[in-house]
Design a protein around this motif. Structure first.
Motif, PDB file in Angstrom:
ATOM      1  N   PRO A  43       0.815  -1.221   0.000  1.00 15.87           N
ATOM      2  CA  PRO A  43       0.000   0.000   0.000  1.00 15.87           C
ATOM      3  C   PRO A  43       0.846   1.268   0.000  1.00 15.87           C
ATOM      4  N   ARG A  44       1.945   1.261   0.751  1.00 13.42           N
ATOM      5  CA  ARG A  44       2.807   2.447   0.786  1.00 13.42           C
ATOM      6  C   ARG A  44       3.494   2.674  -0.552  1.00 13.42           C
ATOM      7  N   GLU A  45       3.892   1.587  -1.205  1.00  9.27           N
ATOM      8  CA  GLU A  45       4.506   1.718  -2.527  1.00  9.27           C
ATOM      9  C   GLU A  45       3.500   2.264  -3.530  1.00  9.27           C
ATOM     10  N   ALA A  46       2.237   1.849  -3.387  1.00  9.39           N
ATOM     11  CA  ALA A  46       1.194   2.343  -4.282  1.00  9.39           C
ATOM     12  C   ALA A  46       0.962   3.839  -4.074  1.00  9.39           C
ATOM     13  N   VAL A  47       0.797   4.255  -2.830  1.00  7.48           N
ATOM     14  CA  VAL A  47       0.574   5.668  -2.532  1.00  7.48           C
ATOM     15  C   VAL A  47       1.750   6.517  -3.021  1.00  7.48           C
ATOM     16  N   SER A  48       2.955   6.023  -2.818  1.00 11.02           N
ATOM     17  CA  SER A  48       4.152   6.772  -3.209  1.00 11.02           C
ATOM     18  C   SER A  48       4.223   6.987  -4.710  1.00 11.02           C
ATOM     19  N   ASN A  49       3.563   6.122  -5.472  1.00 10.53           N
ATOM     20  CA  ASN A  49       3.549   6.246  -6.925  1.00 10.53           C
ATOM     21  C   ASN A  49       2.295   6.950  -7.438  1.00 10.53           C
ATOM     22  N   GLY A  50       1.554   7.600  -6.534  1.00  9.69           N
ATOM     23  CA  GLY A  50       0.417   8.402  -6.948  1.00  9.69           C
ATOM     24  C   GLY A  50      -0.904   7.680  -7.003  1.00  9.69           C
ATOM     25  N   CYS A  51      -0.963   6.425  -6.549  1.00 11.95           N
ATOM     26  CA  CYS A  51      -2.239   5.711  -6.506  1.00 11.95           C
ATOM     27  C   CYS A  51      -3.099   6.225  -5.355  1.00 11.95           C
ATOM     28  N   CYS A  52      -4.398   6.238  -5.565  1.00 15.69           N
ATOM     29  CA  CYS A  52      -5.324   6.368  -4.448  1.00 15.69           C
ATOM     30  C   CYS A  52      -5.454   4.985  -3.801  1.00 15.69           C
ATOM     31  N   ILE A  53      -5.974   4.948  -2.575  1.00 14.28           N
ATOM     32  CA  ILE A  53      -6.018   3.699  -1.805  1.00 14.28           C
ATOM     33  C   ILE A  53      -7.391   3.543  -1.147  1.00 14.28           C
ATOM     34  N   ILE A  54      -7.902   2.311  -1.180  1.00 18.83           N
ATOM     35  CA  ILE A  54      -9.053   1.935  -0.356  1.00 18.83           C
ATOM     36  C   ILE A  54      -8.661   0.678   0.411  1.00 18.83           C
ATOM     37  N   THR A  55      -8.918   0.642   1.718  1.00 18.33           N
ATOM     38  CA  THR A  55      -8.589  -0.532   2.533  1.00 18.33           C
ATOM     39  C   THR A  55      -9.763  -0.912   3.422  1.00 18.33           C
ATOM     40  N   GLY A  56      -9.594  -2.063   4.059  1.00 18.27           N
ATOM     41  CA  GLY A  56     -10.485  -2.446   5.136  1.00 18.27           C
ATOM     42  C   GLY A  56      -9.990  -1.849   6.445  1.00 18.27           C
ATOM     43  N   ARG A  57     -10.507  -2.389   7.549  1.00 17.10           N
ATOM     44  CA  ARG A  57     -10.076  -1.950   8.894  1.00 17.10           C
ATOM     45  C   ARG A  57      -9.642  -3.174   9.690  1.00 17.10           C
ATOM     46  N   LEU A  58      -8.658  -3.899   9.183  1.00 19.36           N
ATOM     47  CA  LEU A  58      -8.209  -5.133   9.812  1.00 19.36           C
ATOM     48  C   LEU A  58      -6.742  -5.023  10.184  1.00 19.36           C
ATOM     49  N   GLY A  59      -6.433  -5.301  11.454  1.00 22.63           N
ATOM     50  CA  GLY A  59      -5.046  -5.196  11.896  1.00 22.63           C
ATOM     51  C   GLY A  59      -4.570  -3.760  11.855  1.00 22.63           C
ATOM     52  N   ALA A  60      -3.393  -3.548  11.290  1.00 25.02           N
ATOM     53  CA  ALA A  60      -2.795  -2.209  11.266  1.00 25.02           C
ATOM     54  C   ALA A  60      -3.604  -1.223  10.446  1.00 25.02           C
ATOM     55  N   SER A  61      -4.402  -1.696   9.491  1.00 25.64           N
ATOM     56  CA  SER A  61      -5.179  -0.757   8.678  1.00 25.64           C
ATOM     57  C   SER A  61      -6.282  -0.073   9.482  1.00 25.64           C
ATOM     58  N   PHE A  62      -6.594  -0.600  10.671  1.00 23.24           N
ATOM     59  CA  PHE A  62      -7.550   0.059  11.561  1.00 23.24           C
ATOM     60  C   PHE A  62      -6.978   1.352  12.121  1.00 23.24           C
ATOM     61  N   PHE A  63      -5.641   1.404  12.276  1.00 26.24           N
ATOM     62  CA  PHE A  63      -4.992   2.506  12.977  1.00 26.24           C
ATOM     63  C   PHE A  63      -4.599   3.614  11.997  1.00 26.24           C
ATOM     64  N   PHE A  64      -5.062   4.825  12.245  1.00 27.56           N
ATOM     65  CA  PHE A  64      -4.718   5.964  11.408  1.00 27.56           C
ATOM     66  C   PHE A  64      -3.210   6.206  11.412  1.00 27.56           C
ATOM     67  N   GLU A  65      -2.551   5.938  12.548  1.00 26.76           N
ATOM     68  CA  GLU A  65      -1.101   6.140  12.632  1.00 26.76           C
ATOM     69  C   GLU A  65      -0.346   5.248  11.648  1.00 26.76           C
ATOM     70  N   ASP A  66      -0.898   4.077  11.350  1.00 31.20           N
ATOM     71  CA  ASP A  66      -0.239   3.136  10.444  1.00 31.20           C
ATOM     72  C   ASP A  66      -0.680   3.316   8.996  1.00 31.20           C
ATOM     73  N   VAL A  67      -1.957   3.538   8.806  1.00 29.58           N
ATOM     74  CA  VAL A  67      -2.510   3.728   7.456  1.00 29.58           C
ATOM     75  C   VAL A  67      -3.372   4.991   7.501  1.00 29.58           C
ATOM     76  N   PRO A  68      -2.748   6.162   7.333  1.00 29.03           N
ATOM     77  CA  PRO A  68      -3.455   7.432   7.541  1.00 29.03           C
ATOM     78  C   PRO A  68      -4.351   7.833   6.365  1.00 29.03           C
ATOM     79  N   LEU A  69      -5.509   7.189   6.287  1.00 31.31           N
ATOM     80  CA  LEU A  69      -6.509   7.502   5.272  1.00 31.31           C
ATOM     81  C   LEU A  69      -7.740   8.110   5.929  1.00 31.31           C
ATOM     82  N   GLU A  70      -8.400   8.993   5.208  1.00 31.23           N
ATOM     83  CA  GLU A  70      -9.673   9.512   5.687  1.00 31.23           C
ATOM     84  C   GLU A  70     -10.702   8.387   5.716  1.00 31.23           C
ATOM     85  N   ASP A  71     -11.724   8.552   6.540  1.00 32.46           N
ATOM     86  CA  ASP A  71     -12.716   7.488   6.736  1.00 32.46           C
ATOM     87  C   ASP A  71     -13.394   7.056   5.444  1.00 32.46           C
ATOM     88  N   GLU A  72     -13.526   7.960   4.488  1.00 38.60           N
ATOM     89  CA  GLU A  72     -14.218   7.605   3.247  1.00 38.60           C
ATOM     90  C   GLU A  72     -13.454   6.568   2.434  1.00 38.60           C
TER      91      GLU A  72
END
Length: 338
Positions: free
Chosen positions: A255-284
C-alpha cells in the motif's frame, strides 16, 4: 560507542522479502555507524543457524558482515524478528530485542495453544486444528509466558502502532518503536499519466475482493503477482487505485509503494489498517469488510476512477509520511543502539 559490544540480527537464509531486507537495513546502518553488527542466517526450518553465511545476493549493496557464532554475553544483544523468538531458549546471558515486524506471523511460531487463541474465527481455528493433525503445523516451545519470564533482558521493538497496542494489551511494558521504510527504487513518477486500472494483492482478502470485481465487470482489475521490480513500478505508476481488504499484520509495504507512486487507496479496517497512525486515510477510504458494504465500496471505486485528480490530493499526508520513513527509522535505531 554503542550500548552493546556486539549486535546480532537474525534473518532467514536465501530469502528476499520486505521483512528480510529490513533486517539487513538495520545491520547496514549500524555498521555505517562503526558498530560491530552482524547478520546471522537461520537455516530452513527456523530452528538452527545456517552453516552457510554467505550474504544473500539481493543485499550485496549493503554494508554487511555475517557470522554463525553468537557470543552469549550480557554485553551483546540479539535482535529476533517475531518468527524467531524460539532462539531465546538457546542463550542465557545475551540481551534480547524482540522485533515485532508483524503481530500475526508471531502467532505462527509459538505454542499451539497460543496459535489457537490468536485465531479470530471458528473457521480459522478449525483450519489450524486440521493443519496440526496432518503434521503441517509445528508446536513451538516459546510463548508469551517465556517473554514475560525473561523480561529483565528483553526489550520489545514494534514496527506498527497496531503492534504497540497489541503488546500493551498483553501486559508488555518495555517497548520502543523500530519501524521500517520502503525501497525508494520502487517510486517512479507520481505525475505520470494514469489509466482506469484497479490494483489488488491476490494474497490478501481475495474472497472479498473477488465479490467487488464481480460487481464491476466493466472495470479493469490487475493482480499484483509474479512481477519483477520494473513491472511492479510501471503498474503502480500508471494505475489510479489500489485496494486491499486483507488483514494488515503490520504497516504493509505494498500500500505504501502504491501511494508513493500516486495511486489512491481503499482498505479495510483489519489489523494495522484500523490505525490511522499506520494507514493514515480519511474514513471515506476505509471500510469494514462485510458484504453489506460492497455497494458503497463499488460506488467509491467508480468515484475515484472518474475523479482521480480531485481525489489524489487526499493522499498527500500519507505520501509525505512515507517519504520521511527512512529518516525516522534511522533516528529510532540511534535511540535504541547508540
Amino acid at each position: 560507542m554503542g550500548k552493546y559490544k556486539k549486535i546480532y540480527v537474525l534473518a532467514p537464509f536465501g530469502h528476499s522479502t520486505g521483512g528480510v531486507e529490513l533486517a539487513h537495513q538495520l545491520v547496514d546502518y549500524l555498521r555505517n555507524k562503526n558498530l560491530e553488527a552482524y547478520i546471522v542466517y537461520v537455516a530452513k526450518g527456523d530452528k538452527v543457524i545456517s552453516n552457510d553465511q554467505s550474504i544473500t545476493a539481493n543485499y550485496s549493496k549493503y554494508n554487511l558482515r555475517s557470522t554463525d557464532v553468537i557470543e552469549d554475553s550480557s554485553d551483546n544483544i540479539l535482535v529476533l524478528p517475531e518468527i524467531y523468538f524460539e532462539f531465546i531458549l538457546n542463550y542465557k546471558e545475551i540481551k534480547i530485542a524482540c522485533w515485532w515486524m508483524s503481530v500475526d506471523f508471531r502467532y505462527t511460531r509459538t505454542t499451539f495453544s497460543e496459535m489457537f487463541k490468536f485465531k479470530k474465527s471458528a473457521k480459522a481455528k478449525w483450519g489450524l486444528v486440521k493443519a496440526y493433525l496432518k503434521g503441517y503445523c509445528r508446536n513451538f516451545k516459546n510463548d508469551d509466558n517465556l517473554l514475560k519470564k525473561e523480561s529483565a533482558r528483553i526489550i520489545h521493538l514494534y514496527q506498527s502502532h497496531y503492534a504497540q497496542y497489541f503488546l500493551y494489551s498483553k501486559g508488555f511494558s518495555r517497548l520502543l518503536p523500530l519501524s521500517d521504510y520502503i525501497n525508494l527504487e520502487l517510486v517512479g513518477n507520481v505525475d505520470a499519466p494514469k489509466k482506469d486500472i484497479v490494483l489488488y494483492n491476490p494474497a490478501k482478502g481475495y474472497e472479498f475482493t473477488k465479490q467487488i470485481m464481480e460487481a464491476m465487470p466493466n472495470v479493469k482489475f490487475v493482480a499484483l503477482k509474479g512481477l519483477n521490480r520494473e513491472q511492479l513500478r510501471e503498474l503502480l505508476e500508471t494505475s489510479k487505485l489500489y485496494i486491499d481488504f486483507g488483514h494488515f499484520p503490520g504497516k504493509d509495504r505494498l500500500p505504501r509503494e502504491a501511494v508513493s507512486n500516486g495511486c489512491c487507496i481503499i482498505t479495510g479496517r483489519l489489523g494495522a489498517s484500523f490505525f490511522f497512525e499506520d494507514v493514515p486515510l480519511e474514513d471515506e477510504y476505509k471500510f469494514d469488510v462485510n458484504i453489506q458494504n460492497i455497494p458503497a465500496i463499488v460506488s467509491e471505486i467508480r468515484y475515484i476512477l472518474n475523479n482521480y485528480e480531485k481525489c489524489k490530493s487526499d493522499f498527500d499526508f500519507y505520501r509525505h509520511r512515507i517519504m520521511k520513513e527512512q529518516e525516522v527509522f534511522y533516528n529510532e535505531i540511534e535511540e535504541i543502539f547508540l
